[in-house]
Write a protein that holds these residues in place. Structure first.
Motif, PDB file in Angstrom:
ATOM      1  N   ILE A   1      21.274  49.264  16.283  1.00  0.00           N
ATOM      2  CA  ILE A   1      22.481  49.074  15.474  1.00  0.00           C
ATOM      3  C   ILE A   1      23.070  47.688  15.706  1.00  0.00           C
ATOM      4  O   ILE A   1      23.482  47.005  14.764  1.00  0.00           O
ATOM      5  CB  ILE A   1      23.504  50.182  15.799  1.00  0.00           C
ATOM      6  N   ILE A   2      23.113  47.266  16.974  1.00  0.00           N
ATOM      7  CA  ILE A   2      23.629  45.925  17.277  1.00  0.00           C
ATOM      8  C   ILE A   2      22.796  44.874  16.558  1.00  0.00           C
ATOM      9  O   ILE A   2      23.332  43.893  16.003  1.00  0.00           O
ATOM     10  CB  ILE A   2      23.628  45.695  18.804  1.00  0.00           C
ATOM     11  N   GLU A   3      21.497  45.072  16.517  1.00  0.00           N
ATOM     12  CA  GLU A   3      20.609  44.121  15.825  1.00  0.00           C
ATOM     13  C   GLU A   3      20.877  44.123  14.320  1.00  0.00           C
ATOM     14  O   GLU A   3      20.976  43.058  13.694  1.00  0.00           O
ATOM     15  CB  GLU A   3      19.155  44.500  16.102  1.00  0.00           C
TER      16      GLU A   3
ATOM     17  N   PHE B   1      25.933  49.407  26.653  1.00  0.00           N
ATOM     18  CA  PHE B   1      25.978  48.688  25.377  1.00  0.00           C
ATOM     19  C   PHE B   1      27.390  48.397  24.882  1.00  0.00           C
ATOM     20  O   PHE B   1      27.563  47.896  23.774  1.00  0.00           O
ATOM     21  CB  PHE B   1      25.243  49.508  24.306  1.00  0.00           C
ATOM     22  N   LEU B   2      28.409  48.733  25.694  1.00  0.00           N
ATOM     23  CA  LEU B   2      29.789  48.613  25.224  1.00  0.00           C
ATOM     24  C   LEU B   2      30.139  47.195  24.796  1.00  0.00           C
ATOM     25  O   LEU B   2      30.727  46.970  23.738  1.00  0.00           O
ATOM     26  CB  LEU B   2      30.756  49.079  26.314  1.00  0.00           C
ATOM     27  N   GLU B   3      29.795  46.230  25.619  1.00  0.00           N
ATOM     28  CA  GLU B   3      30.191  44.858  25.315  1.00  0.00           C
ATOM     29  C   GLU B   3      29.523  44.358  24.034  1.00  0.00           C
ATOM     30  O   GLU B   3      30.160  43.715  23.186  1.00  0.00           O
ATOM     31  CB  GLU B   3      29.860  43.939  26.490  1.00  0.00           C
ATOM     32  N   GLY B   4      28.241  44.656  23.874  1.00  0.00           N
ATOM     33  CA  GLY B   4      27.553  44.234  22.657  1.00  0.00           C
ATOM     34  C   GLY B   4      28.102  44.924  21.420  1.00  0.00           C
ATOM     35  O   GLY B   4      28.263  44.296  20.359  1.00  0.00           O
ATOM     36  N   LEU B   5      28.386  46.220  21.531  1.00  0.00           N
ATOM     37  CA  LEU B   5      28.961  46.946  20.396  1.00  0.00           C
ATOM     38  C   LEU B   5      30.323  46.394  20.025  1.00  0.00           C
ATOM     39  O   LEU B   5      30.628  46.185  18.847  1.00  0.00           O
ATOM     40  CB  LEU B   5      29.069  48.439  20.734  1.00  0.00           C
ATOM     41  N   TRP B   6      31.156  46.155  21.039  1.00  0.00           N
ATOM     42  CA  TRP B   6      32.492  45.631  20.747  1.00  0.00           C
ATOM     43  C   TRP B   6      32.415  44.255  20.093  1.00  0.00           C
ATOM     44  O   TRP B   6      33.143  43.973  19.132  1.00  0.00           O
ATOM     45  CB  TRP B   6      33.332  45.563  22.014  1.00  0.00           C
TER      46      TRP B   6
ATOM     47  N   SER C   1      30.122  43.079  18.173  1.00  0.00           N
ATOM     48  CA  SER C   1      29.711  43.221  16.771  1.00  0.00           C
ATOM     49  C   SER C   1      30.835  43.808  15.920  1.00  0.00           C
ATOM     50  O   SER C   1      31.084  43.346  14.796  1.00  0.00           O
ATOM     51  CB  SER C   1      28.463  44.119  16.686  1.00  0.00           C
ATOM     52  N   LEU C   2      31.504  44.812  16.442  1.00  0.00           N
ATOM     53  CA  LEU C   2      32.586  45.449  15.676  1.00  0.00           C
ATOM     54  C   LEU C   2      33.747  44.475  15.468  1.00  0.00           C
ATOM     55  O   LEU C   2      34.328  44.409  14.378  1.00  0.00           O
ATOM     56  CB  LEU C   2      33.065  46.701  16.409  1.00  0.00           C
ATOM     57  N   ARG C   3      34.088  43.743  16.499  1.00  0.00           N
ATOM     58  CA  ARG C   3      35.181  42.766  16.376  1.00  0.00           C
ATOM     59  C   ARG C   3      34.845  41.727  15.306  1.00  0.00           C
ATOM     60  O   ARG C   3      35.689  41.372  14.485  1.00  0.00           O
ATOM     61  CB  ARG C   3      35.389  42.080  17.728  1.00  0.00           C
ATOM     62  N   ARG C   4      33.606  41.267  15.307  1.00  0.00           N
ATOM     63  CA  ARG C   4      33.203  40.264  14.315  1.00  0.00           C
ATOM     64  C   ARG C   4      33.325  40.819  12.888  1.00  0.00           C
ATOM     65  O   ARG C   4      33.779  40.118  11.983  1.00  0.00           O
ATOM     66  CB  ARG C   4      31.762  39.828  14.582  1.00  0.00           C
ATOM     67  N   GLU C   5      32.947  42.064  12.684  1.00  0.00           N
ATOM     68  CA  GLU C   5      32.995  42.638  11.335  1.00  0.00           C
ATOM     69  C   GLU C   5      34.424  42.786  10.826  1.00  0.00           C
ATOM     70  O   GLU C   5      34.662  42.757   9.628  1.00  0.00           O
ATOM     71  CB  GLU C   5      32.292  43.997  11.309  1.00  0.00           C
TER      72      GLU C   5
ATOM     73  N   ALA D   1      36.521  52.647  11.707  1.00  0.00           N
ATOM     74  CA  ALA D   1      36.176  54.045  11.983  1.00  0.00           C
ATOM     75  C   ALA D   1      35.230  54.134  13.174  1.00  0.00           C
ATOM     76  O   ALA D   1      35.326  55.061  14.004  1.00  0.00           O
ATOM     77  CB  ALA D   1      35.536  54.679  10.748  1.00  0.00           C
ATOM     78  N   ALA D   2      34.333  53.166  13.293  1.00  0.00           N
ATOM     79  CA  ALA D   2      33.423  53.152  14.438  1.00  0.00           C
ATOM     80  C   ALA D   2      34.172  52.890  15.741  1.00  0.00           C
ATOM     81  O   ALA D   2      33.857  53.488  16.776  1.00  0.00           O
ATOM     82  CB  ALA D   2      32.337  52.090  14.220  1.00  0.00           C
ATOM     83  N   VAL D   3      35.164  51.995  15.700  1.00  0.00           N
ATOM     84  CA  VAL D   3      35.984  51.744  16.894  1.00  0.00           C
ATOM     85  C   VAL D   3      36.697  53.024  17.330  1.00  0.00           C
ATOM     86  O   VAL D   3      36.743  53.369  18.519  1.00  0.00           O
ATOM     87  CB  VAL D   3      36.996  50.609  16.625  1.00  0.00           C
ATOM     88  N   THR D   4      37.250  53.743  16.356  1.00  0.00           N
ATOM     89  CA  THR D   4      37.932  55.003  16.668  1.00  0.00           C
ATOM     90  C   THR D   4      36.964  56.008  17.277  1.00  0.00           C
ATOM     91  O   THR D   4      37.272  56.662  18.282  1.00  0.00           O
ATOM     92  CB  THR D   4      38.561  55.588  15.390  1.00  0.00           C
TER      93      THR D   4
END
Length: 1027
Positions: free
Chosen positions: A255-257, A289-294, A296-300, A315-318
């Motif tokens: 997903i991160i990719e 994977f928290l840091e990588g997910l965050w 990506s989500l922050r960028r979006e 919604a993904a952050v929630t």
């Protein structure tokens, strides 16, 4: 035995050697009917099944398999066992035999007599002897369906295979490309991950063989007969990937990719898959994977170009925060939630205090998304954000900055509304209540209207936090709201204040009963006669009336506010100069709004039916019976505008607050039929008033009493069907008489509407038929006499009764329709008859609607159109030239009220009449015809293209119409013409461009805007880069 079945031998020979596929169905029918058995069929196929020719053997197996498809239910367990052994052996045969063998195995998996252990042997044979991806599409589907059937019927046996089953499925699916088969394969994979099959060392292989399709990139071909959509494939694959935490270590990096992709649909699918997956995970699955997910989500959210992607990221952050919030902490475990929230606060918190920068709102949204996930997350974020937010507000001086900070605070308050702690009853904001209230009240005291509006919204949000505001806070809030209502003239502020007051009153009614309502009453009844103050005082009264309606949701508030509104009517009646007609109407509208919003209960129902409705009837009757009919100073309660405003108050009370509605209706009937005034307050009326009868000697003033029949209509026409009305037959006769004999328009129209409302709900039977036939006879008698002075009255009754019968599909409606069509040729009533079709097809506001419990059948408009459009066309063709306009107007009124889908399908048949209608001088006909044509022009039928010359000529002529709406509508139609096939419209290009030049300088901005858009599209026709 086979020799004794010549029919069977013939069928086998014709199928195998004659290649007649239809004989398989005949053979299956013979087995089903008992003419021969499956065993006899196998014996008859003996030579075919043992032939040295592979294709002959294949035809024999194919016949057997097709017969089994329809007859698997008649097999015994022994027969199934033998057939399975045969088929498993045939899988080792020539490759041309494999497809029919698979179809035979599929048929056997549907049998209830499948022996124990057979599922395992069948799958071992398939996995070992069949290379699935080398088969054709249908045979691959057979393999997948075999697996699905066995998973439903023999799940325990399949689980006994352990990871071998998963490995066999992975090999079978690897390389599948057809979307139909992918749906089947995804279903199997979903069953594996959700039903507890052992994946063993093949977990990653199962993930890889399914995740290679992620994200789904599929565009169905046009006119796809299978109807498979991209969304179906997405949901099926998502159910697999998110079905087990064992996939977490593979899915999250994927997903991160994919979030780095430039394809918007891939990002959206990845974000939605992430939100769906973390619901199955524990904090340890996410920690790595928290840091990588965050990131990506922050960028979006920070750099989004799409609202959908931003919403999916939030919604993904929630979901991510919610998953981390479920972690149970041990003494030696790391708090994953705290680690994640530290990341969020580190990257977002500082942006909140830069109210003039664009990252304020993305940061707020991210923090808000995390807040809404759980009580723990909300507590951590609010404790870190709210105190410095309040400090920043107090240090800022610019109103725009303060407003932004207030809006940020409101977002946090709203996001935590659903976060309730099991262990804590108090609100998250209890510790900051005083500072937040001080902040809000300070903003309400400012002179900046935007700041006041935002503060009112924040106050509403605070009030909705359970147990947060104390009584003293509410009282202070009410004081601020009252001050703004009485002093602030900005309409936007007053709307915000009224909404806030309504929200607060629902939660805290006591303060509004003791403080707001008495203050508003005092202000409304203060006497300001100076001309300089009248206008502002009028505006204050309007705001007060709106506020009284807004706060009246609880019964305790209604008991105090309703008398104030009734006092406005009383005061206006006693002193016509005290309140204007507009203010009286506004008071009635406030009562109506209270009836629509108040919580239904015995107390509120009794208040309306024992106090408000009788008081309204009493005041209206007092005004009507005033003796000084010739005086210029008459009560405003006799005005049609006021009575029309009273009608929805009573009808809403009777239709919505039904506990005592039958009593109100019975009283109203007694009042109008028998003059029973005993239930009315302030009873100083004569003993027996006659409201439904005109007094000949006082004809000039009797209309004041007869027009009150509109209030009777409100009482009796809003009742449910289950409520029986007393003296209904007598009432109908009186209403019929009044509607046909009265000269006052409001009186005879209201009587006709009341009559129609009762007829619509009257039970089917001889009584109703007799009543309608009597009305038809009486109405026809008046309408057929051109010299009758009561033709308009008779026509009014005709059209309303026709509408009542149309809504319920009564068979006598056709008689009224025919009469209506005949009136289109009438010299005097023809235009009225044409206009009446609009009434027939429209929803009525005060009677004959679903809110009044009328009998309204579905699609009555379509039925009326289909039954009567031909009559209109015939009438138009036969009518003299001077009467054709009436038919065109009637047709336009009918078609304009049809649903758009029906218009598109039906208009081609009526095109010639509609083109004729465009030349009609009546502007109403022109406008409704243009609105009918516009949706048809988007996808024009061939008949319309054939009439292009006539259509273009008429549309260009209307561009110069004196009516702005017609100019706008005609230009929009001309714009739609530009989407016609280019070779059809190119000959008109120069002509259209010349016609569109004058509207570019039109005095109306809307016309200029439409002309610019239309002319630009027509310029592009035939040019390089254009159409």
């Amino acid at each position: 035995m086979a020799a004794e079945s010549p029919l069977l031998l013939s069928l086998v020979e014709e199928f195998v050697s004659g290649l007649q596929d239809s004989k398989a169905k005949d053979t299956a029918t013979g087995v089903k009917d008992g003419q021969f058995t499956v065993l006899q069929l196998v014996e008859a196929l003996g030579q075919s099944l043992t032939s040295s020719q592979p294709h002959t053997r294949a035809r024999g197996v194919q016949l057997l398999s097709e017969v089994l498809q329809d007859n698997h239910g008649v097999l015994t367990e022994r027969e199934v066992e033998l057939l399975l052994a045969f088929y498993e052996n045939r899988l080792k045969d020539h490759y041309v035999i494999t497809p029919p063998v698979l179809r035979g195995l599929l048929a056997l998996t549907k049998s209830r007599k499948l022996p124990p252990g057979s599922a395992v042997s069948m799958l071992r044979s398939v996995f070992q002897d069949v290379h699935v991806q080398s088969l054709m599409l249908a045979e691959r589907a057979c393999v997948y369906n075999v697996l699905i059937n066995l998973m439903e019927s023999r799940e325990d046996e399949l689980k006994g295979l352990g990871a071998d089953f998963v490995f066999g499925f992975v090999q079978s699916m690897d390389g599948e490309r057809d979307p139909r088969n992918l749906l089947l394969a995804f279903q199997i994979a979903r069953n594996i991950v959700l039903r507890g099959y052992s994946m063993g060392k093949f977990t990653e292989e199962l993930f890889e063989v399914t995740s290679c399709y992620f994200p789904i990139d599929f565009s169905p071909p046009p006119n796809d007969p299978h109807g498979i959509t991209k969304e179906e494939l997405i949901q099926a694959l998502r159910a697999v990937l998110t079905g087990t935490p064992k996939f977490a270590e593979f899915l999250l990096p994927l997903i991160i990719e994919k979030l780095d992709s430039d394809v918007q649909s891939a990002k959206l699918d990845s974000l939605q898959t992430l939100a769906a997956s973390v619901g199955q995970y524990e904090h340890r699955d996410l920690a790595e994977f928290l840091e990588g997910l965050w990131s990506s989500l922050r960028r979006e959210v920070f750099q989004t170009s799409s609202e959908k992607i931003e919403a999916a990221a939030l919604a993904a952050v929630t979901a991510l925060t919610s998953c981390l919030s479920r972690s149970v902490l041990n003494s030696d475990s790391e708090d994953s939630l705290s680690s994640f929230l530290d990341l969020v606060l580190r990257d977002c918190k500082h942006h909140l205090f830069e109210p003039d920068l664009k990252l304020v709102w993305p940061s707020t949204k991210l923090l808000q998304a995390a807040c809404s996930a759980s009580f723990r997350a909300a507590h951590s974020i609010t404790s870190a954000v709210v105190p410095p937010l309040v400090e920043q507000y107090n240090s800022r001086t610019q109103c725009s900055h303060r407003r932004t900070l207030l809006e940020v605070a409101q977002r946090f308050i709203q996001s935590t509304a659903s976060c309730l702690s099991v262990d804590h009853d108090e609100s998250l904001f209890s510790a900051y209540k005083d500072s937040l209230c001080s902040l809000v009240f300070s903003a309400l005291s400012e002179s900046n209207s935007s700041l006041q509006i935002t503060a009112a919204s924040v106050l509403t949000s605070l009030a909705q936090q359970p147990g947060l505001l104390q009584d003293s806070d509410i009282e202070l809030a009410v004081d601020h709201l009252t001050r703004l209502l009485l002093t602030d003239e900005d309409e936007r502020v007053s709307v915000a204040v009224v909404e806030c007051a309504g929200a607060l009153a629902e939660q805290h009614p006591a303060a509004f009963v003791t403080k707001l309502i008495p203050t508003l009453k005092k202000e409304m009844f203060s006497d300001r006669r100076e001309s300089s103050e009248l206008r502002s005082h009028h505006a204050v009264r309007q705001r007060c009336l709106s506020a009284l309606a807004a706060v009246s949701v609880r019964a305790s508030v209604v008991m105090e506010s309703a008398p104030v509104l009734l006092d406005v009517l009383c005061s206006a009646h006693a002193d016509p100069d005290r309140f204007s007609v507009d203010e009286v109407v506004r008071a009635c509208l406030s009562l109506q709004r209270i009836a629509e919003r108040v919580q239904d209960g015995e107390d509120t129902s009794r208040c309306f039916h024992d106090v408000i409705v009788p008081r309204l009837l009493s005041l209206a009757l007092q005004a009507a019976m005033q003796s000084d009919g010739s005086s210029d100073r008459h009560s405003p309660l006799v005005e049609e505008e006021v009575l029309s405003a009273m009608v929805p108050v009573i009808s809403t009370a009777c239709s919505r607050l039904q506990t005592f509605a039958e009593q109100t209706a019975s009283r109203a009937v007694s009042l109008f039929l028998d003059g029973d005034v005993s239930f009315l307050p302030d009873n100083s009326f004569p003993p027996r008033v006659q409201l439904l009868q005109q007094q000949q000697q006082e004809e000039d003033s009797s209309w004041r009493q007869t027009q009150l029949v509109c209030l009777l209509m409100a009482c009796v026409c809003s009742l449910p069907h289950s409520v029986a009305l007393s003296q209904e037959e007598r009432l109908l006769l009186e209403l019929e008489e009044l509607s046909c004999s009265c000269r006052h328009p409001l009186s005879y129209t209201s009587a006709a509407k009341c009559f129609a409302g009762l007829v619509n709900k009257k039970p089917q039977g001889p009584s109703l038929d007799s009543l309608i036939q009597g009305v038809i006879k009486r109405v026809s008698g008046e309408l057929d006499r051109p010299s009758s002075p009561l033709r308009t009255q008779a026509f009014t009754l005709l059209i309303w009764v026709a509408k009542a019968l149309l809504l319920r599909y009564h068979p006598l409606f056709s008689a009224l329709t025919d009469k209506l069509f005949s009136l289109l040729d009438d010299a005097l009533l023809g235009p009225m008859a044409a206009d009446s079709f609009s009434l027939l097809m429209s929803d009525s506001a005060d009677v004959l609607n679903r809110g009044c419990h009328a009998d309204v059948r579905i699609m009555y408009r379509q039925r009326f159109f289909s039954e009567n459009s031909a009559k209109l066309v015939e009438g138009f063709n036969a009518a003299p030239q001077e009467k054709k306009a009436n038919y065109l107007k009637a047709l336009s009124n009918i078609v304009n009220k049809l649903p758009k889908q029906v218009q598109v399908s039906e208009l081609p048949a009526l095109l010639s009449l509609l083109l004729e209608a465009l030349t009609c001088p009546d502007e109403g006909v022109q406008l409704s015809t243009l609105s009918c044509l516009q949706p048809v022009l988007i996808n024009p039928p061939q008949v319309l293209i054939q009439q292009l010359e006539a259509l273009v000529s008429r549309l260009l002529a209307l561009i110069g119409s004196p009516a702005m709406k017609i100019r706008v509508a005609s230009i929009r139609c001309v714009l739609a013409l530009s989407c016609f096939p280019a070779h059809e419209v190119l000959p008109f290009r120069s002509r259209v461009l010349r016609a569109l030049a004058p509207p570019l300088d039109d005095r109306k901005r809307l016309v200029r805007r439409e002309a610019v858009q239309a002319r630009a599209e027509w310029f592009l026709l035939g040019s390089p880069g254009g159409r």
